[in-house]
Motif scaffolding. Sequence first.
Motif, PDB file in Angstrom:
ATOM      1  N   GLU A  58      20.871  42.182  29.405  1.00 34.85           N
ATOM      2  CA  GLU A  58      21.964  43.007  30.690  1.00 34.85           C
ATOM      3  C   GLU A  58      22.929  43.970  29.389  1.00 34.85           C
ATOM      4  O   GLU A  58      23.211  43.725  28.829  1.00 34.85           O
ATOM      5  CB  GLU A  58      22.174  41.722  31.365  1.00 34.85           C
ATOM      6  N   PHE A  59      23.246  44.928  30.870  1.00 35.63           N
ATOM      7  CA  PHE A  59      23.489  46.157  30.169  1.00 35.63           C
ATOM      8  C   PHE A  59      25.446  45.881  30.503  1.00 35.63           C
ATOM      9  O   PHE A  59      26.019  44.990  31.265  1.00 35.63           O
ATOM     10  CB  PHE A  59      23.591  47.478  31.225  1.00 35.63           C
ATOM     11  N   TYR A  60      25.552  46.472  29.334  1.00 39.14           N
ATOM     12  CA  TYR A  60      27.617  46.744  29.378  1.00 39.14           C
ATOM     13  C   TYR A  60      27.769  48.003  28.940  1.00 39.14           C
ATOM     14  O   TYR A  60      27.473  48.635  28.520  1.00 39.14           O
ATOM     15  CB  TYR A  60      28.360  45.878  28.940  1.00 39.14           C
ATOM     16  N   LEU A  61      29.230  48.278  29.203  1.00 43.22           N
ATOM     17  CA  LEU A  61      30.000  49.770  28.332  1.00 43.22           C
ATOM     18  C   LEU A  61      30.944  49.452  27.660  1.00 43.22           C
ATOM     19  O   LEU A  61      31.506  48.548  27.636  1.00 43.22           O
ATOM     20  CB  LEU A  61      30.799  50.390  29.238  1.00 43.22           C
ATOM     21  N   ASP A  62      31.016  49.595  26.416  1.00 38.63           N
ATOM     22  CA  ASP A  62      31.128  49.671  24.499  1.00 38.63           C
ATOM     23  C   ASP A  62      32.590  50.130  24.745  1.00 38.63           C
ATOM     24  O   ASP A  62      32.714  50.834  25.858  1.00 38.63           O
ATOM     25  CB  ASP A  62      30.501  49.434  23.604  1.00 38.63           C
ATOM     26  N   ASP A  63      33.457  49.873  23.783  1.00 47.41           N
ATOM     27  CA  ASP A  63      34.476  51.169  24.127  1.00 47.41           C
ATOM     28  C   ASP A  63      35.293  52.613  23.801  1.00 47.41           C
ATOM     29  O   ASP A  63      35.171  53.070  24.630  1.00 47.41           O
ATOM     30  CB  ASP A  63      35.576  50.650  22.689  1.00 47.41           C
ATOM     31  N   ASN A  64      33.437  53.217  24.155  1.00 42.82           N
ATOM     32  CA  ASN A  64      32.951  54.894  24.231  1.00 42.82           C
ATOM     33  C   ASN A  64      32.456  54.548  25.329  1.00 42.82           C
ATOM     34  O   ASN A  64      32.326  55.820  25.155  1.00 42.82           O
ATOM     35  CB  ASN A  64      32.469  54.851  22.585  1.00 42.82           C
ATOM     36  N   ARG A  87      25.491  49.102  26.461  1.00 36.16           N
ATOM     37  CA  ARG A  87      25.052  48.674  25.660  1.00 36.16           C
ATOM     38  C   ARG A  87      24.408  47.350  26.197  1.00 36.16           C
ATOM     39  O   ARG A  87      24.191  47.530  27.568  1.00 36.16           O
ATOM     40  CB  ARG A  87      25.927  48.134  24.467  1.00 36.16           C
ATOM     41  N   THR A  88      23.453  46.491  25.185  1.00 37.04           N
ATOM     42  CA  THR A  88      22.982  45.254  26.014  1.00 37.04           C
ATOM     43  C   THR A  88      23.565  44.205  25.586  1.00 37.04           C
ATOM     44  O   THR A  88      24.223  43.898  24.313  1.00 37.04           O
ATOM     45  CB  THR A  88      21.598  45.585  25.600  1.00 37.04           C
ATOM     46  N   VAL A  89      23.988  43.199  25.822  1.00 33.85           N
ATOM     47  CA  VAL A  89      24.162  42.366  25.436  1.00 33.85           C
ATOM     48  C   VAL A  89      23.571  41.153  24.889  1.00 33.85           C
ATOM     49  O   VAL A  89      23.854  40.075  23.692  1.00 33.85           O
ATOM     50  CB  VAL A  89      24.571  40.908  27.155  1.00 33.85           C
ATOM     51  N   THR A  90      21.965  41.765  25.247  1.00 35.67           N
ATOM     52  CA  THR A  90      20.553  40.274  24.114  1.00 35.67           C
ATOM     53  C   THR A  90      20.100  42.003  23.824  1.00 35.67           C
ATOM     54  O   THR A  90      20.440  42.416  24.312  1.00 35.67           O
ATOM     55  CB  THR A  90      20.230  39.777  24.725  1.00 35.67           C
TER      56      THR A  90
END
Length: 365
Positions: free
Chosen positions: A266-272, A276-279
């Motif tokens: 699963e995807f998420y957005l990093d601080d920038n 990114r991917t959780v796994t």
Amino acid sequence: MSSIFGELFRISTFGESHGGGVGVVIDGCPPRIEISAEEIQEDLNRRKPGQSKITTPRKESDLCEIVSGVFEGKTLGTPIAILVRNKDARSQDYDEMAVKYRPSHADATYDAKYGIRNWQGGGRSSARETIGRVAAGAIAKKILKQIAGVEIIAYVKSIKDIEATNINQDTLTQEQVESNIVRCPDGAIAQKMIDLIDQIRKEKDSLGGTLECVVRNVPRGLGEPVFDKLEADLAKAIMSLPATKGFEIGSGFAGTTLTGSQHNDEFYLDDNGNPRTVTNRSGGIQGGISNGENIVIRAAFKPTATIGKEQKTVSKEGEETTLAAKGRHDPCVLPRAVPMVEAMVALVLCDHLLRHHAQCNLIEN
């Protein structure tokens, strides 16, 4: 032909195990990259024979000579030729193997293909051929580190049924890998591996196992759709090494036991604001293209084919016989295969980095 690898960053290896020497010609290396024989030598020293009681006792310094392509410590952009001379060949150890085929070795298939072979030390089928790959890989690693900050670290994950599981791929260092002679960063497990290899060596037998390689700080976008997918090229690179019998990336075969919802990263957005991917069950590659996560691959190596135990075989003349191989051979190839795997991974990534820039960075976004 079979001795050439790569598209833009292209290498051609040459030489036989007991010939005058072995080496590599590298074409397509960018100019103005600082490189020295000493830097290349560091990786060759990790590959060379005679390192410890669990490797072949053949004594070779494997000192490299940069013959062309480097001037005043920098690459010229012209072909780079690197030579390593053979010094400690004992060809008489192979007299019997000139007529008797070693079980599971390349002797019989080389004769079937070419009708002739250099039986001294195995010729081109010897792991000494990998000297050229490791030398070229050292330059590829330097380019990847300088241009993109890429880190490539391989290590022994298992020997027979002894497996290291307590390894943090995000914090792992090469110093940890090099802290013992089997090149396993889990110290307690490493000693068990060493003891088992030493025992098998005394019994004139051999062992196999697996290597794992983690690549950090990989740029997104490396790789091509369809036939030149990044994992496909990595698989070819790894499977071209002597004694390899398997390749995995990410979850590998274990992923077949999961459902899609369990396996998907699963995807998420990093601080920038970057995806990114959780796994990382994809192993850093999706759709054949790097996604910026760690690339994680595994390679399976069979037990060394040349062993001192007597085995049934046939002769070149077609007679059934037996063979107890002489010579100096690794009871387990895994410890010396670590820099070989790193080199092949580096060659693939460097080639794709150049290809990516050539196609996709010509016009600024």
